[in-house]
Design a protein around this motif. Structure first.
Motif, PDB file in Angstrom:
ATOM      1  N   LEU A 140       0.838  -1.205   0.000  1.00 33.56           N
ATOM      2  CA  LEU A 140       0.000   0.000   0.000  1.00 33.56           C
ATOM      3  C   LEU A 140       0.870   1.251   0.000  1.00 33.56           C
ATOM      4  N   GLN A 141       1.950   1.229   0.770  1.00 34.10           N
ATOM      5  CA  GLN A 141       2.849   2.386   0.774  1.00 34.10           C
ATOM      6  C   GLN A 141       3.549   2.549  -0.576  1.00 34.10           C
ATOM      7  N   HIS A 142       3.865   1.440  -1.224  1.00 31.22           N
ATOM      8  CA  HIS A 142       4.459   1.493  -2.569  1.00 31.22           C
ATOM      9  C   HIS A 142       3.470   2.142  -3.540  1.00 31.22           C
ATOM     10  N   ALA A 143       2.187   1.785  -3.395  1.00 31.59           N
ATOM     11  CA  ALA A 143       1.158   2.349  -4.285  1.00 31.59           C
ATOM     12  C   ALA A 143       1.119   3.870  -4.186  1.00 31.59           C
ATOM     13  N   PHE A 144       1.307   4.396  -2.972  1.00 28.95           N
ATOM     14  CA  PHE A 144       1.289   5.849  -2.794  1.00 28.95           C
ATOM     15  C   PHE A 144       2.633   6.479  -3.137  1.00 28.95           C
ATOM     16  N   TYR A 145       3.698   6.016  -2.489  1.00 31.16           N
ATOM     17  CA  TYR A 145       4.996   6.703  -2.575  1.00 31.16           C
ATOM     18  C   TYR A 145       5.764   6.436  -3.870  1.00 31.16           C
ATOM     19  N   VAL A 146       5.396   5.396  -4.580  1.00 26.49           N
ATOM     20  CA  VAL A 146       6.073   5.119  -5.850  1.00 26.49           C
ATOM     21  C   VAL A 146       5.133   5.370  -7.027  1.00 26.49           C
ATOM     22  N   ASP A 147       3.923   4.774  -6.956  1.00 29.50           N
ATOM     23  CA  ASP A 147       2.997   4.879  -8.088  1.00 29.50           C
ATOM     24  C   ASP A 147       2.153   6.142  -8.053  1.00 29.50           C
ATOM     25  N   GLY A 148       2.079   6.798  -6.884  1.00 26.77           N
ATOM     26  CA  GLY A 148       1.306   8.034  -6.801  1.00 26.77           C
ATOM     27  C   GLY A 148      -0.191   7.827  -6.788  1.00 26.77           C
ATOM     28  N   LEU A 149      -0.648   6.731  -6.169  1.00 24.37           N
ATOM     29  CA  LEU A 149      -2.085   6.447  -6.092  1.00 24.37           C
ATOM     30  C   LEU A 149      -2.636   6.935  -4.752  1.00 24.37           C
ATOM     31  N   SER A 150      -3.788   7.563  -4.794  1.00 24.20           N
ATOM     32  CA  SER A 150      -4.413   8.070  -3.570  1.00 24.20           C
ATOM     33  C   SER A 150      -4.932   6.918  -2.721  1.00 24.20           C
ATOM     34  N   LEU A 151      -4.692   6.997  -1.424  1.00 29.27           N
ATOM     35  CA  LEU A 151      -5.182   5.962  -0.512  1.00 29.27           C
ATOM     36  C   LEU A 151      -6.605   6.252  -0.047  1.00 29.27           C
ATOM     37  N   SER A 152      -7.231   7.251  -0.665  1.00 28.58           N
ATOM     38  CA  SER A 152      -8.663   7.489  -0.449  1.00 28.58           C
ATOM     39  C   SER A 152      -9.500   6.917  -1.598  1.00 28.58           C
ATOM     40  N   ASP A 153      -8.843   6.407  -2.622  1.00 24.80           N
ATOM     41  CA  ASP A 153      -9.513   5.959  -3.848  1.00 24.80           C
ATOM     42  C   ASP A 153      -9.710   4.440  -3.812  1.00 24.80           C
ATOM     43  N   PRO A 154     -10.961   3.967  -3.907  1.00 27.25           N
ATOM     44  CA  PRO A 154     -11.205   2.521  -3.910  1.00 27.25           C
ATOM     45  C   PRO A 154     -10.409   1.786  -4.997  1.00 27.25           C
ATOM     46  N   ALA A 155     -10.156   2.456  -6.123  1.00 29.91           N
ATOM     47  CA  ALA A 155      -9.423   1.818  -7.220  1.00 29.91           C
ATOM     48  C   ALA A 155      -8.012   1.414  -6.795  1.00 29.91           C
ATOM     49  N   THR A 156      -7.435   2.159  -5.844  1.00 30.00           N
ATOM     50  CA  THR A 156      -6.099   1.825  -5.343  1.00 30.00           C
ATOM     51  C   THR A 156      -6.121   0.462  -4.647  1.00 30.00           C
ATOM     52  N   TYR A 157      -7.162   0.216  -3.869  1.00 35.33           N
ATOM     53  CA  TYR A 157      -7.264  -1.053  -3.143  1.00 35.33           C
ATOM     54  C   TYR A 157      -7.567  -2.205  -4.096  1.00 35.33           C
ATOM     55  N   ARG A 158      -8.317  -1.902  -5.146  1.00 37.58           N
ATOM     56  CA  ARG A 158      -8.558  -2.919  -6.174  1.00 37.58           C
ATOM     57  C   ARG A 158      -7.223  -3.347  -6.794  1.00 37.58           C
ATOM     58  N   GLU A 159      -6.384  -2.364  -7.122  1.00 39.04           N
ATOM     59  CA  GLU A 159      -5.100  -2.669  -7.758  1.00 39.04           C
ATOM     60  C   GLU A 159      -4.177  -3.447  -6.815  1.00 39.04           C
ATOM     61  N   VAL A 160      -4.066  -2.990  -5.576  1.00 36.96           N
ATOM     62  CA  VAL A 160      -3.199  -3.676  -4.608  1.00 36.96           C
ATOM     63  C   VAL A 160      -3.694  -5.109  -4.382  1.00 36.96           C
ATOM     64  N   ALA A 161      -5.012  -5.272  -4.257  1.00 29.57           N
ATOM     65  CA  ALA A 161      -5.591  -6.603  -4.039  1.00 29.57           C
ATOM     66  C   ALA A 161      -5.321  -7.521  -5.226  1.00 29.57           C
ATOM     67  N   GLN A 208      -2.913  -7.315  -7.451  1.00 30.74           N
ATOM     68  CA  GLN A 208      -1.483  -7.651  -7.512  1.00 30.74           C
ATOM     69  C   GLN A 208      -1.107  -8.687  -6.460  1.00 30.74           C
ATOM     70  N   ALA A 209      -1.845  -8.702  -5.348  1.00 27.29           N
ATOM     71  CA  ALA A 209      -1.563  -9.648  -4.267  1.00 27.29           C
ATOM     72  C   ALA A 209      -2.324 -10.967  -4.435  1.00 27.29           C
ATOM     73  N   GLY A 210      -3.131 -11.066  -5.491  1.00 30.98           N
ATOM     74  CA  GLY A 210      -3.890 -12.290  -5.730  1.00 30.98           C
ATOM     75  C   GLY A 210      -5.081 -12.455  -4.801  1.00 30.98           C
ATOM     76  N   LEU A 211      -5.602 -11.327  -4.296  1.00 31.82           N
ATOM     77  CA  LEU A 211      -6.761 -11.369  -3.402  1.00 31.82           C
ATOM     78  C   LEU A 211      -8.049 -11.099  -4.181  1.00 31.82           C
ATOM     79  N   ASP A 212      -9.180 -11.328  -3.539  1.00 30.93           N
ATOM     80  CA  ASP A 212     -10.484 -11.028  -4.130  1.00 30.93           C
ATOM     81  C   ASP A 212     -10.675  -9.507  -4.101  1.00 30.93           C
ATOM     82  N   ALA A 213     -10.432  -8.867  -5.232  1.00 29.48           N
ATOM     83  CA  ALA A 213     -10.439  -7.402  -5.283  1.00 29.48           C
ATOM     84  C   ALA A 213     -11.809  -6.822  -4.978  1.00 29.48           C
ATOM     85  N   ASP A 214     -12.879  -7.479  -5.465  1.00 31.42           N
ATOM     86  CA  ASP A 214     -14.238  -6.987  -5.193  1.00 31.42           C
ATOM     87  C   ASP A 214     -14.506  -6.982  -3.689  1.00 31.42           C
ATOM     88  N   ALA A 215     -14.070  -8.056  -3.010  1.00 29.64           N
ATOM     89  CA  ALA A 215     -14.302  -8.161  -1.563  1.00 29.64           C
ATOM     90  C   ALA A 215     -13.513  -7.099  -0.812  1.00 29.64           C
TER      91      ALA A 215
END
Length: 205
Positions: free
Chosen positions: A112-133, A135-142
């Motif tokens: 999650l910190q990589h998503a913000f500090y490297v990729d520049g994704l807002s941690l208030s944006d649901p799309a950021t969690y979809r992407e992190v999930a 990439q981690a092989g998790l259920d992104a919708d959940a």
């Protein structure tokens, strides 16, 4: 014994600690890790980033000391100074990711910190969690549903309360918790070797 990692996803020093945390987790698979969000930018501190005039200088120091990367995406995101770091939203995201894979909470916090500090994704944006999930092989919708659910706010508040109860006043803080005994292993920064020495001393005391 378990490790408790108290950090803030919008804290540059926590981002700088990511390499150490990853190494500690890989060296000590026998130790479960709880990740607790500290709530650095909430309430009156939730303001546009330009109001924190020290950010660029602090980041340069963090990069120099820890080797942490601050990417082009991040530099673009904060360039005009209007971006608002909202630690409550980030804590909701940490809770949603941790809920999806509790045994991978530390790795997901690092991602999650990589998503913000490297990729520049807002941690208030649901799309950021979809992407992190994803990439981690998790259920992104959940994960996105959990981020947006009212329970996530309660989890964030519980984290802030727990950090205060543990007496944490700065981020990142890595603690060893063994029953009622709480021992600080790292405050702000530290190497995996430093932490190993403190763990070894704990286990023999």
């Amino acid at each position: 014994m378990k490790l408790v990692y108290v950090f803030d996803a919008y804290c540059g020093w926590s981002h700088g600690f990511s390499g150490t945390l990853r190494e500690v987790v890989s060296r000590h698979p026998e130790l479960p890790v709880d990740v607790v969000s500290g709530g650095l930018f909430t309430g009156e501190r939730r303001v546009p980033i330009h109001e924190f005039g020290y950010v660029q200088g602090a980041n340069a120091k963090i990069a120099e000391l820890t080797g942490a990367e601050f990417g082009d995406g991040y530099e673009k995101l904060i360039a005009d100074g209007s971006f608002v770091m909202d630690s409550a939203a980030a804590a909701r995201g940490v809770a949603a990711l941790s809920q999806a894979a509790p045994d991978r909470a530390a790795d997901l916090a690092i991602a999650l910190q990589h998503a913000f500090y490297v990729d520049g994704l807002s941690l208030s944006d649901p799309a950021t969690y979809r992407e992190v999930a994803e990439q981690a092989g998790l259920d992104a919708d959940a994960v996105v549903a959990a981020f947006e659910a009212p329970e996530a706010q309660a989890a964030a508040e519980a984290d802030f309360h727990r950090a205060a109860e543990l007496g944490v006043t700065g981020f990142p803080t890595l603690l060893a918790v063994d029953g009622d005994r709480v021992t600080a292993l790292a405050l702000g920064h530290g190497t995996a070797d430093d932490i190993d020495q403190r763990l070894a001393a704990l286990r023999t005391s």
